[in-house]
Structure formats: structure tokens, C-alpha cells
Scaffold this motif. Sequence first.
Motif, PDB file in Angstrom:
ATOM      1  N   PHE A  67       0.860  -1.170   0.000  1.00  0.00           N
ATOM      2  CA  PHE A  67       0.000   0.000   0.000  1.00  0.00           C
ATOM      3  C   PHE A  67       0.900   1.224   0.000  1.00  0.00           C
ATOM      4  O   PHE A  67       1.697   1.408   0.922  1.00  0.00           O
ATOM      5  CB  PHE A  67      -0.883  -0.051   1.252  1.00  0.00           C
ATOM      6  N   ALA A  68       0.831   2.040  -1.037  1.00  0.00           N
ATOM      7  CA  ALA A  68       1.712   3.203  -1.155  1.00  0.00           C
ATOM      8  C   ALA A  68       0.892   4.452  -1.473  1.00  0.00           C
ATOM      9  O   ALA A  68      -0.007   4.411  -2.314  1.00  0.00           O
ATOM     10  CB  ALA A  68       2.745   2.976  -2.247  1.00  0.00           C
ATOM     11  N   ILE A  69       1.208   5.544  -0.794  1.00  0.00           N
ATOM     12  CA  ILE A  69       0.538   6.817  -1.014  1.00  0.00           C
ATOM     13  C   ILE A  69       1.591   7.901  -1.151  1.00  0.00           C
ATOM     14  O   ILE A  69       2.487   8.017  -0.318  1.00  0.00           O
ATOM     15  CB  ILE A  69      -0.405   7.185   0.153  1.00  0.00           C
ATOM     16  N   THR A  80       4.477   7.441   1.591  1.00  0.00           N
ATOM     17  CA  THR A  80       4.371   6.401   2.598  1.00  0.00           C
ATOM     18  C   THR A  80       4.120   5.087   1.890  1.00  0.00           C
ATOM     19  O   THR A  80       3.295   5.014   0.987  1.00  0.00           O
ATOM     20  CB  THR A  80       3.200   6.683   3.567  1.00  0.00           C
ATOM     21  N   SER A  81       4.832   4.033   2.311  1.00  0.00           N
ATOM     22  CA  SER A  81       4.649   2.719   1.704  1.00  0.00           C
ATOM     23  C   SER A  81       4.670   1.663   2.796  1.00  0.00           C
ATOM     24  O   SER A  81       5.505   1.718   3.700  1.00  0.00           O
ATOM     25  CB  SER A  81       5.758   2.446   0.685  1.00  0.00           C
ATOM     26  N   GLN A  82       3.728   0.717   2.703  1.00  0.00           N
ATOM     27  CA  GLN A  82       3.660  -0.389   3.650  1.00  0.00           C
ATOM     28  C   GLN A  82       3.570  -1.695   2.874  1.00  0.00           C
ATOM     29  O   GLN A  82       2.882  -1.769   1.867  1.00  0.00           O
ATOM     30  CB  GLN A  82       2.410  -0.289   4.527  1.00  0.00           C
ATOM     31  N   THR A  83       4.240  -2.702   3.359  1.00  0.00           N
ATOM     32  CA  THR A  83       4.081  -4.055   2.838  1.00  0.00           C
ATOM     33  C   THR A  83       3.792  -4.951   4.033  1.00  0.00           C
ATOM     34  O   THR A  83       4.547  -4.945   5.004  1.00  0.00           O
ATOM     35  CB  THR A  83       5.348  -4.534   2.110  1.00  0.00           C
ATOM     36  N   ALA A 104      -3.193  13.288  -4.181  1.00  0.00           N
ATOM     37  CA  ALA A 104      -2.566  12.060  -3.694  1.00  0.00           C
ATOM     38  C   ALA A 104      -2.587  11.013  -4.803  1.00  0.00           C
ATOM     39  O   ALA A 104      -3.538  10.934  -5.576  1.00  0.00           O
ATOM     40  CB  ALA A 104      -3.289  11.526  -2.466  1.00  0.00           C
ATOM     41  N   SER A 105      -1.520  10.231  -4.858  1.00  0.00           N
ATOM     42  CA  SER A 105      -1.452   9.066  -5.732  1.00  0.00           C
ATOM     43  C   SER A 105      -1.525   7.845  -4.838  1.00  0.00           C
ATOM     44  O   SER A 105      -0.789   7.749  -3.850  1.00  0.00           O
ATOM     45  CB  SER A 105      -0.135   9.039  -6.518  1.00  0.00           C
ATOM     46  N   ILE A 106      -2.422   6.920  -5.176  1.00  0.00           N
ATOM     47  CA  ILE A 106      -2.659   5.751  -4.343  1.00  0.00           C
ATOM     48  C   ILE A 106      -2.393   4.497  -5.153  1.00  0.00           C
ATOM     49  O   ILE A 106      -2.861   4.364  -6.285  1.00  0.00           O
ATOM     50  CB  ILE A 106      -4.119   5.725  -3.836  1.00  0.00           C
ATOM     51  N   GLU A 107      -1.617   3.573  -4.551  1.00  0.00           N
ATOM     52  CA  GLU A 107      -1.366   2.273  -5.162  1.00  0.00           C
ATOM     53  C   GLU A 107      -1.591   1.185  -4.120  1.00  0.00           C
ATOM     54  O   GLU A 107      -1.112   1.294  -2.995  1.00  0.00           O
ATOM     55  CB  GLU A 107       0.062   2.174  -5.686  1.00  0.00           C
ATOM     56  N   LEU A 108      -2.324   0.151  -4.521  1.00  0.00           N
ATOM     57  CA  LEU A 108      -2.542  -1.026  -3.685  1.00  0.00           C
ATOM     58  C   LEU A 108      -2.371  -2.236  -4.574  1.00  0.00           C
ATOM     59  O   LEU A 108      -2.972  -2.317  -5.642  1.00  0.00           O
ATOM     60  CB  LEU A 108      -3.943  -1.015  -3.075  1.00  0.00           C
ATOM     61  N   GLU A 109      -1.538  -3.160  -4.148  1.00  0.00           N
ATOM     62  CA  GLU A 109      -1.304  -4.414  -4.873  1.00  0.00           C
ATOM     63  C   GLU A 109      -1.466  -5.544  -3.871  1.00  0.00           C
ATOM     64  O   GLU A 109      -0.734  -5.609  -2.879  1.00  0.00           O
ATOM     65  CB  GLU A 109       0.095  -4.431  -5.470  1.00  0.00           C
TER      66      GLU A 109
END
Length: 134
Positions: A67-69, A80-83, A104-109
Motif C-alpha cells: 500500500f503506497a501513497i 508512505t509505503s507499507q508491505t 494524492a497518488s494511491i497504489e494497492l497491490e
Amino acid sequence: MIGKSLLATGLLLFSSASEASMNGRTINGDILDPRIAACGVTIDGDGGVFLRPFIETSHELAGTYRFAISSRSGSNSNTTSQTNRFSDGKLGSSVVGIGRASQASIELEVTEANGAALCRVKTDIDLDEGAIRL
């Protein structure tokens, strides 16, 4: 009388628009596996923005998620990035707060333990006076 009614309606609309809340907004993700019923990111907050990834499954899947924002406001930026691992088909209670950013740019994988992709979100949002434009 009509003038007062129009004025009251205008004030009500202005008040509602300027006090718009982000509570309960959802960014739906791309579902990449038939065992996934829903996935994405919820957005909450009035004084700041709180982002929570989620997944709903029909099986007790396990794996990892990233999860990265990246947020921007004027010339300031923050990333901010969490794995994390997940199990039982639930991502847990991960929350990222980004304060009052303008974009904001949001990425979830989300991937299964074997590496197969389950869900993906990749989007940019504009945060303006409490309103979200996807």
C-alpha cells in the motif's frame, strides 16, 4: 417570499458543499481473481485524510499487500509505503493518514501467497475543500 426561499436554498447548498465530508468514500480496485468479491481503499476524515485498504473474499486467502501513497500540497510532498502479510481473506487494520494534501497518488497491490495477483488500485485523487474527484 420567493427571494427568501431562493436565498435559503442557496445558503443550504453553499453550506453543504463547503462542509462536504470524505467519510465513507471508496475507491474500488481492479479485481483480478474470481474469489475476490470487492477490494479497494476507503477514505475517511474531515480534518485530515485517512486511507484504509480492504479486500472481501469468498475464501480464506493469505498473501501480501503493498500500500503506497504519495501526497502533494503546494511544493511539499510525502510518500508512505507499507508491505504486510494478510490471512483469512482480510487485510487487517492498516491506516495511512495524509493530513490535508491537495493531491494524492494511491497504489494497492494484493497478491496471494503463491504470487498470483488478486487486486490492484492505481489512481490519482484531488482533495479540494473536503471534496474528492477521482
